[in-house]
Design an enzyme around this catalytic site. Sequence first.
Site, PDB file in Angstrom:
ATOM      1  N   ASP A  17      17.905  33.097  56.158  1.00 19.19           N
ATOM      2  CA  ASP A  17      17.933  32.905  54.865  1.00 19.19           C
ATOM      3  C   ASP A  17      19.178  32.741  54.425  1.00 19.19           C
ATOM      4  OD1 ASP A  17      16.931  32.399  52.285  1.00 19.19           O
ATOM      5  OD2 ASP A  17      17.022  34.451  51.740  1.00 19.19           O
ATOM      6  N   GLU A  33      16.475  27.926  56.514  1.00 20.37           N
ATOM      7  CA  GLU A  33      15.933  27.542  55.252  1.00 20.37           C
ATOM      8  C   GLU A  33      16.428  26.354  54.799  1.00 20.37           C
ATOM      9  OE1 GLU A  33      14.196  30.120  52.179  1.00 20.37           O
ATOM     10  OE2 GLU A  33      15.218  28.924  51.024  1.00 20.37           O
ATOM     11  N   ASP A  66      15.970  38.769  50.726  1.00 21.03           N
ATOM     12  CA  ASP A  66      16.532  38.120  51.691  1.00 21.03           C
ATOM     13  C   ASP A  66      16.090  38.462  53.063  1.00 21.03           C
ATOM     14  OD1 ASP A  66      18.757  37.036  49.889  1.00 21.03           O
ATOM     15  OD2 ASP A  66      18.135  38.834  49.496  1.00 21.03           O
TER      16      ASP A  66
END
EC number: 3.1.21.10
Lengths: 189, 189
Positions: free
Chosen positions: A7, A68, A141
């Site tokens: 992330d 991501e 996260d």
Amino acid sequence: MRVMGVDPGLTRCGLSIVEGGIGRKVTALDVDVVRTPPDLDLAQRLLQVADAAEHWMDTHEPGAVAIERVFAQHNVRTAMGTAQAGGVIALAAARRGIPVAFHTPSEVKAAVTGNGNADKAQVTAMVTRILGLRTAPKPADAADALALAICHCWRAPLLARMAEAEAKAAAARKRYTERLAEQRKAVRG
Amino acid sequence: MRVMGVDPGLTRCGLSIVEGGIGRKVTALDVDVVRTPPDLDLAQRLLQVADAAEHWMDTHEPGAVAIERVFAQHNVRTAMGTAQAGGVIALAAARRGIPVAFHTPSEVKAAVTGNGNADKAQVTAMVTRILGLRTAPKPADAADALALAICHCWRAPLLARMAEAEAKAAAARKRYTERLAEQRKAVRG
């Protein structure tokens, strides 16, 4: 398949390692959040994020890195930093010959909760349940990095089959075009 | 001071090396545009851009790297790729201990043309004149990379003086706060 989930971010960058098993079985091997100080030079922040991610790659030797995909955010500056953090991690994987895949937030949410618009709490709850964790991973996260890796474990075989089907279709299209050109040539000749 | 100018991008990434002399004297040593195929994997494109930029750093040994700061563009996907290309180059510089500076497009335009809203043709014309080139650098990415490096040669001393002044002000502020705390302590005691 061992997948590293990322992330991306400069202030907080979630990293995870998930081992995919038979069917939908997945196990978390590691998860952490790398932080860099906001007042530090951008290049130095990228260096700290890259160093941490490279250490993970060299220690855990993932077979794939799932990052991501960043879209526009409210804060353009944050979005750019996030994209850059993801970029240096993708580069580190490419240097090691590890395939990199990008998944959008809605693909990740849909994969783990069945709903592409799920909120953070739902994602965390499902990640905790899917991985059979005793406590919910924190901060968000960390949960997102795990969700990314789970999403990749489940989507990768599908994406591979789709790529194979597309390659076959492209080959068939090419053969057809070639045959057509030959037939036209024969008619003219 | 030898400055490497970077107009970041995945499809076209402009790289330049400019030597700054006394006053506003600047000389172009090299300029080129690195291209990566749009149908290539993102991680592989970043790898090609990083490899090329690192080769330049190791060959030309610049004392600073100046990169265009990316803002929102019409195409979000392009903006992200541009930010990522700039990010991997900033990382490469940080790994080599070379300071990295980011300049906005309007700072660059203002530095070379005196107008922050100048168009591409004006920037190219001024870059050609400032560097005393016989022909205008092409494509626009090459001219932009040269403009970035020129901008840095001219702005760097100013930025350094500003940073020095800010550090002095911060130190003075700290001394004042400390003195104030001591005086309060003395009053209370």
